[in-house]
Design a protein around this motif. Sequence first.
Motif, PDB file in Angstrom:
ATOM      1  N   PHE A  58       0.880  -1.170   0.000  1.00  0.00           N
ATOM      2  CA  PHE A  58       0.000   0.000   0.000  1.00  0.00           C
ATOM      3  C   PHE A  58       0.918   1.221   0.000  1.00  0.00           C
ATOM      4  O   PHE A  58       1.740   1.384   0.897  1.00  0.00           O
ATOM      5  CB  PHE A  58      -0.883   0.014   1.245  1.00  0.00           C
ATOM      6  N   SER A  59       0.796   2.074  -1.014  1.00  0.00           N
ATOM      7  CA  SER A  59       1.712   3.207  -1.110  1.00  0.00           C
ATOM      8  C   SER A  59       1.104   4.509  -0.590  1.00  0.00           C
ATOM      9  O   SER A  59       1.830   5.395  -0.178  1.00  0.00           O
ATOM     10  CB  SER A  59       2.172   3.391  -2.549  1.00  0.00           C
ATOM     11  N   GLN A  60      -0.207   4.623  -0.640  1.00  0.00           N
ATOM     12  CA  GLN A  60      -0.885   5.828  -0.145  1.00  0.00           C
ATOM     13  C   GLN A  60      -2.183   5.412   0.520  1.00  0.00           C
ATOM     14  O   GLN A  60      -2.886   4.545   0.013  1.00  0.00           O
ATOM     15  CB  GLN A  60      -1.200   6.787  -1.285  1.00  0.00           C
ATOM     16  N   ILE A  61      -2.481   6.046   1.636  1.00  0.00           N
ATOM     17  CA  ILE A  61      -3.712   5.761   2.383  1.00  0.00           C
ATOM     18  C   ILE A  61      -4.486   7.065   2.552  1.00  0.00           C
ATOM     19  O   ILE A  61      -3.893   8.098   2.874  1.00  0.00           O
ATOM     20  CB  ILE A  61      -3.393   5.199   3.798  1.00  0.00           C
ATOM     21  N   ALA A  62      -5.799   7.024   2.341  1.00  0.00           N
ATOM     22  CA  ALA A  62      -6.633   8.197   2.605  1.00  0.00           C
ATOM     23  C   ALA A  62      -6.547   8.533   4.088  1.00  0.00           C
ATOM     24  O   ALA A  62      -6.394   7.642   4.931  1.00  0.00           O
ATOM     25  CB  ALA A  62      -8.077   7.911   2.209  1.00  0.00           C
ATOM     26  N   SER A  63      -6.652   9.810   4.424  1.00  0.00           N
ATOM     27  CA  SER A  63      -6.523  10.228   5.823  1.00  0.00           C
ATOM     28  C   SER A  63      -7.538   9.554   6.739  1.00  0.00           C
ATOM     29  O   SER A  63      -7.266   9.332   7.914  1.00  0.00           O
ATOM     30  CB  SER A  63      -6.632  11.746   5.943  1.00  0.00           C
ATOM     31  N   ASP A  64      -8.705   9.187   6.212  1.00  0.00           N
ATOM     32  CA  ASP A  64      -9.706   8.504   7.031  1.00  0.00           C
ATOM     33  C   ASP A  64      -9.629   6.980   6.900  1.00  0.00           C
ATOM     34  O   ASP A  64     -10.464   6.259   7.444  1.00  0.00           O
ATOM     35  CB  ASP A  64     -11.118   8.991   6.686  1.00  0.00           C
ATOM     36  N   GLY A  65      -8.621   6.462   6.176  1.00  0.00           N
ATOM     37  CA  GLY A  65      -8.441   5.017   6.038  1.00  0.00           C
ATOM     38  C   GLY A  65      -9.462   4.341   5.150  1.00  0.00           C
ATOM     39  O   GLY A  65      -9.572   3.119   5.143  1.00  0.00           O
ATOM     40  N   SER A  66     -10.211   5.113   4.347  1.00  0.00           N
ATOM     41  CA  SER A  66     -11.293   4.539   3.550  1.00  0.00           C
ATOM     42  C   SER A  66     -10.835   3.947   2.215  1.00  0.00           C
ATOM     43  O   SER A  66     -11.550   3.166   1.611  1.00  0.00           O
ATOM     44  CB  SER A  66     -12.371   5.594   3.283  1.00  0.00           C
ATOM     45  N   PHE A  67      -9.650   4.327   1.747  1.00  0.00           N
ATOM     46  CA  PHE A  67      -9.109   3.708   0.539  1.00  0.00           C
ATOM     47  C   PHE A  67      -7.594   3.820   0.533  1.00  0.00           C
ATOM     48  O   PHE A  67      -7.012   4.642   1.238  1.00  0.00           O
ATOM     49  CB  PHE A  67      -9.712   4.303  -0.742  1.00  0.00           C
ATOM     50  N   ALA A  68      -6.985   2.959  -0.264  1.00  0.00           N
ATOM     51  CA  ALA A  68      -5.532   2.937  -0.384  1.00  0.00           C
ATOM     52  C   ALA A  68      -5.153   2.704  -1.833  1.00  0.00           C
ATOM     53  O   ALA A  68      -5.884   2.058  -2.582  1.00  0.00           O
ATOM     54  CB  ALA A  68      -4.953   1.815   0.477  1.00  0.00           C
ATOM     55  N   THR A  69      -4.003   3.239  -2.220  1.00  0.00           N
ATOM     56  CA  THR A  69      -3.443   2.941  -3.525  1.00  0.00           C
ATOM     57  C   THR A  69      -2.493   1.773  -3.358  1.00  0.00           C
ATOM     58  O   THR A  69      -1.618   1.793  -2.487  1.00  0.00           O
ATOM     59  CB  THR A  69      -2.688   4.162  -4.098  1.00  0.00           C
ATOM     60  N   VAL A  70      -2.692   0.748  -4.168  1.00  0.00           N
ATOM     61  CA  VAL A  70      -1.852  -0.444  -4.134  1.00  0.00           C
ATOM     62  C   VAL A  70      -0.980  -0.423  -5.387  1.00  0.00           C
ATOM     63  O   VAL A  70      -1.486  -0.222  -6.486  1.00  0.00           O
ATOM     64  CB  VAL A  70      -2.706  -1.728  -4.118  1.00  0.00           C
ATOM     65  N   ARG A  71       0.303  -0.617  -5.214  1.00  0.00           N
ATOM     66  CA  ARG A  71       1.224  -0.646  -6.348  1.00  0.00           C
ATOM     67  C   ARG A  71       1.919  -2.006  -6.389  1.00  0.00           C
ATOM     68  O   ARG A  71       2.479  -2.441  -5.394  1.00  0.00           O
ATOM     69  CB  ARG A  71       2.255   0.459  -6.241  1.00  0.00           C
ATOM     70  N   LEU A  72       1.833  -2.641  -7.560  1.00  0.00           N
ATOM     71  CA  LEU A  72       2.451  -3.957  -7.738  1.00  0.00           C
ATOM     72  C   LEU A  72       3.696  -3.910  -8.611  1.00  0.00           C
ATOM     73  O   LEU A  72       4.422  -4.888  -8.692  1.00  0.00           O
ATOM     74  CB  LEU A  72       1.449  -4.954  -8.333  1.00  0.00           C
ATOM     75  N   GLY A  73       3.938  -2.818  -9.301  1.00  0.00           N
ATOM     76  CA  GLY A  73       5.102  -2.715 -10.177  1.00  0.00           C
ATOM     77  C   GLY A  73       4.706  -2.703 -11.633  1.00  0.00           C
ATOM     78  O   GLY A  73       3.549  -2.487 -11.981  1.00  0.00           O
TER      79      GLY A  73
END
Length: 113
Positions: A45-60
Amino acid sequence: ICSFKLYGSNLALTNRVMVLEENSTCGDAAPNKASFAGIFNPGIFSQIASDGSFATVRLGKSHAGRPGSFRLCWGFNPLVDSDYVVDVGMFYFHDVPEGCTPGAFGPTCAVPR
């Protein structure tokens, strides 16, 4: 480049996702992990919303792999493969479309005439 958003609640940077072969089950002690050249598995997980409601997932960035349907599993703070207990759903890996060539930022496709 393989990147996507995952929605939920209380997501954190310790979370990870793992891509399994479709016949494997999330939470297995020895799952059959999918393998794609250039893809990190498990993914981070590379970025998380401040409220934890979504995240950016990076696989390469994939260089090769077998197209098909796979299972995506999530773990809160996974230390071993069996910690990926939540079945998020399907992960689809596709070929570059016909008439297209791979590029640095995605495929380049000829415009039909």
